[in-house]
Motif scaffolding. Structure first.
Motif, PDB file in Angstrom:
ATOM      1  N   UNK A 181     -27.992  -1.004  -2.881  1.00  0.00           N
ATOM      2  CA  UNK A 181     -26.360  -1.204  -3.558  1.00  0.00           C
ATOM      3  C   UNK A 181     -26.427  -0.893  -4.854  1.00  0.00           C
ATOM      4  N   UNK A 182     -27.457  -0.507  -5.853  1.00  0.00           N
ATOM      5  CA  UNK A 182     -27.500  -0.350  -7.125  1.00  0.00           C
ATOM      6  C   UNK A 182     -27.557   1.254  -7.281  1.00  0.00           C
ATOM      7  N   UNK A 183     -27.761   1.924  -6.395  1.00  0.00           N
ATOM      8  CA  UNK A 183     -28.016   3.511  -6.562  1.00  0.00           C
ATOM      9  C   UNK A 183     -26.891   4.294  -5.920  1.00  0.00           C
ATOM     10  N   UNK A 184     -25.720   3.601  -5.819  1.00  0.00           N
ATOM     11  CA  UNK A 184     -24.537   4.365  -5.293  1.00  0.00           C
ATOM     12  C   UNK A 184     -23.446   3.536  -4.599  1.00  0.00           C
ATOM     13  N   UNK A 185     -22.381   4.240  -4.147  1.00  0.00           N
ATOM     14  CA  UNK A 185     -21.085   3.789  -3.556  1.00  0.00           C
ATOM     15  C   UNK A 185     -21.722   3.603  -1.991  1.00  0.00           C
ATOM     16  N   UNK A 186     -21.681   2.317  -1.577  1.00  0.00           N
ATOM     17  CA  UNK A 186     -21.866   2.151  -0.044  1.00  0.00           C
ATOM     18  C   UNK A 186     -20.604   1.271   0.652  1.00  0.00           C
ATOM     19  N   UNK A 187     -20.516   1.888   1.745  1.00  0.00           N
ATOM     20  CA  UNK A 187     -19.427   1.379   2.326  1.00  0.00           C
ATOM     21  C   UNK A 187     -19.473  -0.037   2.797  1.00  0.00           C
ATOM     22  N   UNK A 188     -20.750  -0.759   2.882  1.00  0.00           N
ATOM     23  CA  UNK A 188     -20.971  -2.293   3.061  1.00  0.00           C
ATOM     24  C   UNK A 188     -20.850  -2.960   1.842  1.00  0.00           C
ATOM     25  N   UNK A 189     -20.565  -2.543   0.954  1.00  0.00           N
ATOM     26  CA  UNK A 189     -20.674  -3.401  -0.304  1.00  0.00           C
ATOM     27  C   UNK A 189     -19.353  -3.586  -0.921  1.00  0.00           C
ATOM     28  N   UNK A 190     -18.808  -4.913  -0.946  1.00  0.00           N
ATOM     29  CA  UNK A 190     -17.546  -4.945  -1.662  1.00  0.00           C
ATOM     30  C   UNK A 190     -17.419  -5.471  -2.990  1.00  0.00           C
ATOM     31  N   UNK A 191     -17.106  -4.560  -3.796  1.00  0.00           N
ATOM     32  CA  UNK A 191     -17.068  -4.893  -5.335  1.00  0.00           C
ATOM     33  C   UNK A 191     -15.738  -5.442  -5.922  1.00  0.00           C
ATOM     34  N   UNK A 192     -14.646  -5.326  -4.879  1.00  0.00           N
ATOM     35  CA  UNK A 192     -13.274  -5.581  -5.482  1.00  0.00           C
ATOM     36  C   UNK A 192     -12.802  -7.112  -5.044  1.00  0.00           C
ATOM     37  N   UNK A 193     -13.756  -8.018  -4.872  1.00  0.00           N
ATOM     38  CA  UNK A 193     -13.195  -9.395  -4.470  1.00  0.00           C
ATOM     39  C   UNK A 193     -12.655  -9.985  -5.929  1.00  0.00           C
ATOM     40  N   UNK A 194     -11.342 -10.171  -5.728  1.00  0.00           N
ATOM     41  CA  UNK A 194     -10.860 -10.920  -7.063  1.00  0.00           C
ATOM     42  C   UNK A 194     -11.334 -12.157  -7.335  1.00  0.00           C
ATOM     43  N   UNK A 195     -11.274 -12.520  -8.494  1.00  0.00           N
ATOM     44  CA  UNK A 195     -11.674 -13.920  -9.051  1.00  0.00           C
ATOM     45  C   UNK A 195     -10.602 -14.834  -8.151  1.00  0.00           C
ATOM     46  N   UNK A 196     -11.342 -16.090  -7.711  1.00  0.00           N
ATOM     47  CA  UNK A 196     -10.523 -17.148  -7.036  1.00  0.00           C
ATOM     48  C   UNK A 196      -9.728 -16.447  -5.730  1.00  0.00           C
ATOM     49  N   UNK A 197     -10.399 -15.651  -4.750  1.00  0.00           N
ATOM     50  CA  UNK A 197      -9.556 -14.958  -3.724  1.00  0.00           C
ATOM     51  C   UNK A 197      -9.325 -16.084  -2.757  1.00  0.00           C
TER      52      UNK A 197
END
Length: 505
Positions: A181-197
């Motif tokens: 997940x550190x080497x590129x954009x992956x469809x299985x990674x969620x980076x946009x979870x908001x604080x206190x979702x």
């Protein structure tokens, strides 16, 4: 005078060296700058700042040998008991919708809260949780894993009726790693979870990925689940993880038990190696002296170390946070009036003496390296000569499995803090918040310093000891562990009532 002026001028050259040259040669100087700052910033640790109060506290001790008896008394029962029956229907692993991975940053206590949230998110999604991955903190530089710190078998066993948990991803998902997940954009990674979702956010945004790929990785994850508007079952589950499932590995518990036993009953030895007391008082205080360089730099407060300290902390902020943490627009006096500066070792010592603790009190320092070194805590040692820590209580051999590992050292301090008669922290933070929650859950005494009152009293340069002592006493009568109900948006891990506890009538 010329000689003194020459020495002062010469001592400023390293600071200029650190400020100017690294900007032109960052790759060459950054490793040197890190190690150099760790020494340079501690050169000018100031002597006692509140001399009048120190003198008053020391003089009072001569005439008043008995500390206040009620300060050690345990909290009376306050009508609340833990309630942990969260699972109404046992979880069936065969119904799992996929695997959830989380990557947790921060120190030990922040990661602990993230683990609790990860279990709750897995429950919300009806998914299988992979044992969380703990990131290496840039400040503490500790690569300890979940299984290095927590008893993973106990963790899984306690929660087996609640959530499906596995130690590793199945072989078919072995590609799903932190490096991947550190080497590129992956469809299985969620980076946009908001604080206190909210729970609905996870159902709307993460569940589709689980359905499509069978696995979802959430990073960053810390503070990514709300404290409000969640089903009671989910709240109780978070409590169960925090207060029951997360247990330290056996060697941390053994070392912690050794320290607690020695604090309660080991002989007190004078400097001449003669035995003063064969039994001790049986009581001790844990002081979380959150006064490391990281805290001092982040607070943007002035701690009396002069220009050298200001330059060193400014450079530290630039290196560690790369401009993301800037010096506040408030003056030091304004910050202190607002109670936003951590209490120095000298100030927390004076606060404890004003509350009624005398120089026979055994004090355990739960702390990372103190900013300013031994010189910074000299006034605290004058007030409380029976100061202990991990190194004074345990041999190098006994500490071997935790030495040099910030997370494991913090875990030992956490364990000793769980068993102390009284816990107090010099400033708010994750350790302070975690202990407030644990000790409220156990109905144990915790003193919460009134930061605004204390800071304003310390700013008063004419205040006399008796006036200071009375103001501190009055301002802390209801800050010793009395029940506080959680308010909206407040952390369930700091204020476990009413979400984790049931009122007994």
């Amino acid at each position: 005078m010329k000689k003194i002026h020459y020495i002062q001028t010469r001592s400023a050259l390293p600071a200029l060296f650190l400020i100017i040259l690294p900007n032109f040669f960052p790759h060459l100087f950054q490793p040197l700058t890190r190690s150099y700052l760790s020494v340079f910033s501690e050169w000018n640790a100031p002597s006692g700042k509140h001399i009048r109060l120190l003198d008053g506290a020391m003089l009072e001790q001569i005439s008043e040998k008995q500390q206040h008896s009620d300060i050690w008394s345990p909290l009376p029962y306050q009508g609340w008991k833990p309630c942990l029956d969260s699972a109404t229907v046992p979880f069936n692993p065969e119904n799992s919708r996929g695997y959830i991975q989380v990557f947790l940053d921060g120190g030990l206590n922040q990661q602990r809260m993230g683990i609790c949230d990860a279990v709750a998110v897995a429950k919300i999604l009806n998914a299988t949780l992979v044992i969380p991955h703990l990131e290496v903190n840039p400040v503490w530089q500790d690569s300890s894993s979940f299984t290095d710190i927590f008893d993973v078998d106990h963790f899984i066993e306690v929660l087996h009726n609640e959530v499906s948990i596995v130690k590793e991803v199945p072989s078919m998902y072995s590609w799903s790693t932190r490096e991947y997940y550190g080497t590129g954009i992956r469809p299985t990674r969620i980076k946009t979870a908001p604080v206190h979702a909210s729970a609905s956010w996870y159902l709307e945004n993460v569940l589709p990925i689980l359905n499509s790929y069978g696995i979802a990785a959430i990073a960053p994850f810390s503070h990514r689940l709300a404290f409000d508007n969640l089903p009671k079952e989910i709240q109780l589950l978070r409590c169960k993880v925090n207060f029951q499932a997360l247990v330290f590995v056996p060697h941390i518990r053994r070392l912690g038990d050794t320290l607690v036993q020695r604090l309660r009953s080991s002989p007190i030895i004078n400097k001449d190696k003669t035995v003063k007391d064969q039994t001790g008082s049986g009581k001790y205080i844990v002081l979380h002296l959150r006064f490391d360089k990281d805290m001092a730099a982040h607070s943007a407060c002035d701690f009396g170390g002069g220009k050298a300290e200001k330059l060193a902390l400014a450079k530290y902020r630039q290196i560690i946070w790369q401009g993301r943490v800037m010096k506040t627009q408030y003056t030091d006096e304004e910050l202190r009036h607002q109670g936003r500066c951590p209490l120095t070792p000298e100030e927390i010592g004076l606060l404890l003496r004003a509350l009624g603790f005398n120089n026979d009190t055994r004090l355990y320092l739960a702390s990372h390296k103190v900013y300013g070194g031994e010189a910074r805590i000299s006034s605290l040692r004058k007030l409380f000569p029976l100061i202990e820590d991990k190194k004074s209580l345990a041999s190098e051999k006994e500490r071997a499995e935790v030495e040099g590992k910030a997370s494991l050292l913090a875990a030992v301090d956490y364990y000793v803090s769980m068993h102390t008669n009284i816990f107090i922290s010099a400033s708010s933070g994750n350790m302070h918040n975690a202990m407030l929650g644990y000790r409220a859950y156990k109905n144990m005494k915790t003193i919460r310093p009134n930061m605004v009152l204390s800071s304003q009293l310390f700013l008063n340069e004419t205040i006399q000891w008796h006036e200071f002592r009375q103001s501190i006493e009055d301002g802390h009568k209801n800050r010793q562990g009395q029940i506080r109900l959680r308010k909206e948006t407040q952390s369930i891990y700091t204020y476990p009532i009413p979400d984790c506890m049931c009122q007994q009538r």
